[in-house]
Design a protein around this motif. Sequence first.
Motif, PDB file in Angstrom:
ATOM      1  N   VAL A 162       1.061  -1.214   0.059  1.00  0.00           N
ATOM      2  CA  VAL A 162      -0.057  -0.084  -0.004  1.00  0.00           C
ATOM      3  C   VAL A 162       0.855   1.455   0.011  1.00  0.00           C
ATOM      4  CG1 VAL A 162      -1.914   1.306   1.115  1.00  0.00           C
ATOM      5  CG2 VAL A 162      -1.656  -1.339   1.209  1.00  0.00           C
ATOM      6  N   ALA A 163       0.528   2.226  -0.802  1.00  0.00           N
ATOM      7  CA  ALA A 163       1.201   3.540  -0.848  1.00  0.00           C
ATOM      8  C   ALA A 163       0.445   4.641  -0.835  1.00  0.00           C
ATOM      9  CB  ALA A 163       2.059   3.533  -2.026  1.00  0.00           C
ATOM     10  N   TRP A 164       0.978   5.787  -0.627  1.00  0.00           N
ATOM     11  CA  TRP A 164       0.461   7.122  -0.653  1.00  0.00           C
ATOM     12  C   TRP A 164       1.064   7.861  -1.913  1.00  0.00           C
ATOM     13  CZ3 TRP A 164      -3.935   8.832   1.919  1.00  0.00           C
ATOM     14  CH2 TRP A 164      -4.419   8.050   2.881  1.00  0.00           C
ATOM     15  N   PHE A 165       0.126   8.440  -2.355  1.00  0.00           N
ATOM     16  CA  PHE A 165       0.749   9.548  -3.449  1.00  0.00           C
ATOM     17  C   PHE A 165       0.049  10.800  -3.412  1.00  0.00           C
ATOM     18  CE2 PHE A 165       3.161   6.766  -6.622  1.00  0.00           C
ATOM     19  CZ  PHE A 165       2.778   5.421  -6.037  1.00  0.00           C
ATOM     20  N   ARG A 166       0.415  11.892  -3.896  1.00  0.00           N
ATOM     21  CA  ARG A 166      -0.420  13.222  -3.625  1.00  0.00           C
ATOM     22  C   ARG A 166      -0.245  13.807  -5.276  1.00  0.00           C
ATOM     23  NH1 ARG A 166       3.791  16.392   0.141  1.00  0.00           N
ATOM     24  NH2 ARG A 166       5.427  16.799  -1.152  1.00  0.00           N
ATOM     25  N   GLN A 167      -1.031  14.736  -5.536  1.00  0.00           N
ATOM     26  CA  GLN A 167      -0.893  15.282  -6.772  1.00  0.00           C
ATOM     27  C   GLN A 167      -1.518  16.863  -6.603  1.00  0.00           C
ATOM     28  OE1 GLN A 167      -3.015  13.460 -10.040  1.00  0.00           O
ATOM     29  NE2 GLN A 167      -1.906  14.747 -11.789  1.00  0.00           N
ATOM     30  N   ALA A 168      -0.701  17.668  -6.716  1.00  0.00           N
ATOM     31  CA  ALA A 168      -1.098  19.084  -6.776  1.00  0.00           C
ATOM     32  C   ALA A 168      -1.536  19.822  -8.052  1.00  0.00           C
ATOM     33  CB  ALA A 168       0.189  20.079  -6.353  1.00  0.00           C
ATOM     34  N   ARG A 225       1.373  13.315 -10.406  1.00  0.00           N
ATOM     35  CA  ARG A 225       1.169  12.553  -9.332  1.00  0.00           C
ATOM     36  C   ARG A 225       2.483  12.017  -8.581  1.00  0.00           C
ATOM     37  NH1 ARG A 225      -3.998   8.645  -8.608  1.00  0.00           N
ATOM     38  NH2 ARG A 225      -4.761  10.805  -9.606  1.00  0.00           N
ATOM     39  N   GLU A 226       2.636  12.397  -7.273  1.00  0.00           N
ATOM     40  CA  GLU A 226       4.109  12.056  -7.009  1.00  0.00           C
ATOM     41  C   GLU A 226       3.828  10.972  -5.529  1.00  0.00           C
ATOM     42  OE1 GLU A 226       6.999  14.970  -4.063  1.00  0.00           O
ATOM     43  OE2 GLU A 226       4.796  15.411  -4.382  1.00  0.00           O
ATOM     44  N   PHE A 227       5.189  10.112  -5.586  1.00  0.00           N
ATOM     45  CA  PHE A 227       5.084   8.987  -4.623  1.00  0.00           C
ATOM     46  C   PHE A 227       5.366   9.670  -3.325  1.00  0.00           C
ATOM     47  CE2 PHE A 227       5.979   5.278  -2.305  1.00  0.00           C
ATOM     48  CZ  PHE A 227       7.392   5.494  -1.669  1.00  0.00           C
ATOM     49  N   ILE A 228       4.656   9.046  -2.357  1.00  0.00           N
ATOM     50  CA  ILE A 228       4.946   9.971  -0.810  1.00  0.00           C
ATOM     51  C   ILE A 228       5.756   8.956   0.025  1.00  0.00           C
ATOM     52  CG2 ILE A 228       4.023  10.924   1.221  1.00  0.00           C
ATOM     53  CD1 ILE A 228       4.271  12.660  -1.467  1.00  0.00           C
ATOM     54  N   THR A 288       9.105  -0.060   5.112  1.00  0.00           N
ATOM     55  CA  THR A 288       8.519   1.302   4.694  1.00  0.00           C
ATOM     56  C   THR A 288       9.516   2.214   3.748  1.00  0.00           C
ATOM     57  OG1 THR A 288       9.101   2.587   6.649  1.00  0.00           O
ATOM     58  CG2 THR A 288       6.945   1.488   6.744  1.00  0.00           C
ATOM     59  N   TYR A 289       8.808   2.775   3.035  1.00  0.00           N
ATOM     60  CA  TYR A 289       9.820   3.689   2.097  1.00  0.00           C
ATOM     61  C   TYR A 289       9.304   5.160   1.950  1.00  0.00           C
ATOM     62  CZ  TYR A 289      11.163  -1.016   0.213  1.00  0.00           C
ATOM     63  OH  TYR A 289      11.277  -2.231   0.206  1.00  0.00           O
ATOM     64  N   TYR A 290      10.014   6.059   1.956  1.00  0.00           N
ATOM     65  CA  TYR A 290       9.322   7.490   1.902  1.00  0.00           C
ATOM     66  C   TYR A 290      10.185   8.301   0.813  1.00  0.00           C
ATOM     67  CZ  TYR A 290       7.432   6.599   6.510  1.00  0.00           C
ATOM     68  OH  TYR A 290       6.886   5.850   7.509  1.00  0.00           O
ATOM     69  N   ALA A 291       9.493   9.365   0.259  1.00  0.00           N
ATOM     70  CA  ALA A 291       9.990  10.261  -0.618  1.00  0.00           C
ATOM     71  C   ALA A 291      11.036  11.179   0.139  1.00  0.00           C
ATOM     72  CB  ALA A 291       9.028  11.126  -1.347  1.00  0.00           C
ATOM     73  N   TYR A 324       8.815  -1.875  -7.881  1.00  0.00           N
ATOM     74  CA  TYR A 324       9.033  -0.208  -8.265  1.00  0.00           C
ATOM     75  C   TYR A 324       7.935   0.208  -7.595  1.00  0.00           C
ATOM     76  CZ  TYR A 324      12.501  -1.780 -11.548  1.00  0.00           C
ATOM     77  OH  TYR A 324      13.474  -2.351 -12.108  1.00  0.00           O
ATOM     78  N   TYR A 325       7.937   0.380  -6.251  1.00  0.00           N
ATOM     79  CA  TYR A 325       6.903   0.736  -5.481  1.00  0.00           C
ATOM     80  C   TYR A 325       6.603   2.281  -5.518  1.00  0.00           C
ATOM     81  CZ  TYR A 325      10.710   2.325  -2.690  1.00  0.00           C
ATOM     82  OH  TYR A 325      12.093   2.919  -2.440  1.00  0.00           O
ATOM     83  N   PHE A 326       7.487   3.024  -6.282  1.00  0.00           N
ATOM     84  CA  PHE A 326       7.232   4.510  -6.310  1.00  0.00           C
ATOM     85  C   PHE A 326       6.502   4.715  -7.574  1.00  0.00           C
ATOM     86  CE2 PHE A 326      10.893   4.240  -9.391  1.00  0.00           C
ATOM     87  CZ  PHE A 326      11.746   3.254  -8.795  1.00  0.00           C
TER      88      PHE A 326
END
Length: 125
Positions: free
Chosen positions: A34-40, A45-48, A58-61, A105-107
């Motif tokens: 499961v991942a979180w992305f965001r889009q301004a 859309r950006e990996f978070i 866990t992985y983080y931007a 490639y989770y990102f």
Amino acid sequence: QVQLVESGGGLVQAGGSLRLSCAASGRTISTYTVAWFRQAPGKEREFIACIRWTGSTTYYADSVKGRFTISRDNAKNTVYLQMNSLKPEDAAVYYCAADRDDIVYYFLASKYDYWGQGTQVTVSS
């Protein structure tokens, strides 16, 4: 099929905190990545952040490392994103995504099969 519903977004002042939730239904996501992305607006859309099914990986931007924390509660079939020290540049629509595979490639957004509708986060300066 898996349905994902995000909640917890809203308006917060810079330096404040929010906790986003991603509740799954239809199937258990305890073994899903499961991942979180965001889009301004006007941006891609950006990996978070991402969490493996074990919960311990866990992985983080880089842009959120040290400020955001992803976690999961498999008993509740829910994944969380705790966001601290929010900045105006964190403002975006936040999406959770899930996939049954242990994604390498989770990102990459294209690797996820299931998406929520998004929740708006606004950060005032």
